[in-house]
Scaffold this motif. Structure first.
Motif, short mmCIF file in Angstrom:
data_model
loop_
_atom_site.label_atom_id
_atom_site.label_comp_id
_atom_site.label_asym_id
_atom_site.label_seq_id
_atom_site.Cartn_x
_atom_site.Cartn_y
_atom_site.Cartn_z
N ASN A 1 97.47 -1.36 -30.36
CA ASN A 1 96.99 -1.89 -31.64
C ASN A 1 96.82 -0.82 -32.72
OD1 ASN A 1 94.69 -0.74 -30.63
ND2 ASN A 1 93.36 -2.52 -30.95
N ILE B 1 97.17 -6.45 -28.37
CA ILE B 1 95.75 -6.07 -28.33
C ILE B 1 95.56 -4.66 -27.77
CG2 ILE B 1 95.26 -7.15 -26.09
CD1 ILE B 1 92.57 -8.09 -27.35
N GLY B 2 96.43 -4.24 -26.88
CA GLY B 2 96.36 -2.88 -26.32
C GLY B 2 97.04 -1.88 -27.25
N GLU C 1 94.88 0.54 -17.79
CA GLU C 1 95.99 0.35 -18.74
C GLU C 1 95.69 1.08 -20.07
OE1 GLU C 1 97.42 -3.57 -21.19
OE2 GLU C 1 96.71 -3.88 -19.16
N LEU C 2 94.43 0.97 -20.51
CA LEU C 2 94.02 1.61 -21.76
C LEU C 2 94.15 3.13 -21.66
CD1 LEU C 2 92.58 1.55 -24.56
CD2 LEU C 2 90.40 1.37 -23.32
N HIS D 1 84.05 1.58 -21.47
CA HIS D 1 84.89 0.45 -21.04
C HIS D 1 85.31 0.55 -19.58
CE1 HIS D 1 85.10 -1.02 -25.08
NE2 HIS D 1 85.71 0.04 -25.53
N LYS E 1 97.07 5.67 -32.73
CA LYS E 1 97.39 5.54 -31.30
C LYS E 1 98.88 5.78 -31.00
CE LYS E 1 93.56 2.39 -30.18
NZ LYS E 1 93.19 1.18 -29.39
N THR F 1 90.79 -6.45 -33.64
CA THR F 1 91.37 -5.76 -32.47
C THR F 1 92.69 -6.39 -32.05
OG1 THR F 1 89.15 -5.21 -31.72
CG2 THR F 1 90.91 -5.03 -30.09
N PHE G 1 90.96 -3.91 -18.17
CA PHE G 1 92.07 -3.23 -18.84
C PHE G 1 91.88 -1.71 -18.93
CE2 PHE G 1 89.18 -4.88 -22.11
CZ PHE G 1 88.84 -3.73 -22.79
N HIS H 1 92.31 3.15 -33.59
CA HIS H 1 90.93 2.98 -33.13
C HIS H 1 90.02 3.37 -34.29
CE1 HIS H 1 87.19 3.39 -30.90
NE2 HIS H 1 87.02 4.51 -31.59
N ARG I 1 96.39 -3.38 -38.56
CA ARG I 1 96.83 -4.02 -37.31
C ARG I 1 97.74 -5.22 -37.57
NH1 ARG I 1 90.93 -3.10 -34.71
NH2 ARG I 1 91.37 -1.28 -33.39
N TYR J 1 86.72 6.72 -23.51
CA TYR J 1 86.57 5.27 -23.31
C TYR J 1 85.63 4.93 -22.14
CZ TYR J 1 90.16 3.99 -26.73
OH TYR J 1 90.89 3.77 -27.88
P1 CMP Z 1 89.74 0.36 -29.33
O1 CMP Z 1 89.06 0.10 -30.62
O2 CMP Z 1 90.50 1.61 -29.21
O3 CMP Z 1 88.65 0.29 -28.15
C1 CMP Z 1 88.94 -0.23 -26.88
C2 CMP Z 1 90.35 -0.69 -26.75
O4 CMP Z 1 90.62 -1.48 -25.63
C3 CMP Z 1 90.67 -1.61 -27.91
O5 CMP Z 1 90.76 -0.85 -29.10
C4 CMP Z 1 91.93 -2.27 -27.44
O6 CMP Z 1 93.11 -1.61 -27.85
C5 CMP Z 1 91.81 -2.18 -25.93
N1 CMP Z 1 91.72 -3.52 -25.38
C6 CMP Z 1 90.81 -4.44 -25.66
N2 CMP Z 1 91.05 -5.57 -24.97
C7 CMP Z 1 92.18 -5.34 -24.25
C8 CMP Z 1 92.95 -6.09 -23.36
N3 CMP Z 1 92.61 -7.35 -23.05
N4 CMP Z 1 94.01 -5.52 -22.80
C9 CMP Z 1 94.35 -4.23 -23.10
N5 CMP Z 1 93.65 -3.46 -23.95
C10 CMP Z 1 92.59 -4.01 -24.52
#
Ligand code: CMP
Length: 139
Positions: free
Chosen positions: A113, A110-111, A61-62, A53, A10, A92, A58, A116, A103, A50
């Motif tokens: 991170n 968490i964002g 932001e993601l 989601h 990432k 995560t 989020f 993936h 990680r 994504y």
């Molecule tokens: P990933 O495995 O790439 O799949 C979805 C992503 O959403 C996850 O990893 C996190 O990086 C991101 N994510 C999950 N929860 C949150 C959160 N509360 N705030 C921001 N990003 C998030």
């Protein structure tokens, strides 16, 4: 069985010049990089990848984060590759990740991170097909 999974290094990792450090941990965990490309994701790619989601709070932001800097998309191959990759990635949320995982060692939040990885064999196939043609995968 030898299987494949999909991985993204990432933007928080490419920005900090950690591409090699992450790949070293993947390789030491028994995974082989059988396809790899560095790309700057478009909004369409980030939103499409994504899409599952898109109702999450989020999501915006993601997507913005995944478009913020280049990423490295990869196909990894190995014995039980999906599980092996998830084990070496760690939880995560880096605060919950085990010592020695990618990680725990490198993620910022968490964002942001660092990596993936596909969560199932079924999603691995979908995610690989999203970014790679079969002729780009060289085992
Ligand atoms: P990933 O495995 O790439 O799949 C979805 C992503 O959403 C996850 O990893 C996190 O990086 C991101 N994510 C999950 N929860 C949150 C959160 N509360 N705030 C921001 N990003 C998030």
């Amino acid at each position: 069985a030898v299987t494949r999974t999909f991985s993204i290094i990432k933007p928080d990792a490419t920005r900090r010049n950690l591409t090699g450090a992450v790949i070293k941990m993947l390789e030491e965990a028994g995974l082989r990089v059988v396809a790899s490309k560095r790309i700057h994701m478009s909004r369409e790619q980030a939103e499409g990848f994504y899409a599952v989601h898109k109702e999450r709070p989020f999501f915006g932001e993601l997507v913005d984060f995944m478009m913020s800097e280049p990423v490295v998309v990869q196909v990894l191959e190995g014995e039980d590759a999906v599980k092996r990759n998830r084990d070496i990635m760690g939880a995560t949320n880096p605060a919950e990740a085990e010592p020695g995982t990618i990680r725990k060692e490198h993620a910022l939040s968490i964002g942001e991170n660092t990596v993936h990885g596909s969560d199932s064999e079924e999603n691995a196939k979908i995610e690989i097909d999203f970014f790679f043609n079969e002729d780009e995968i060289v085992g």
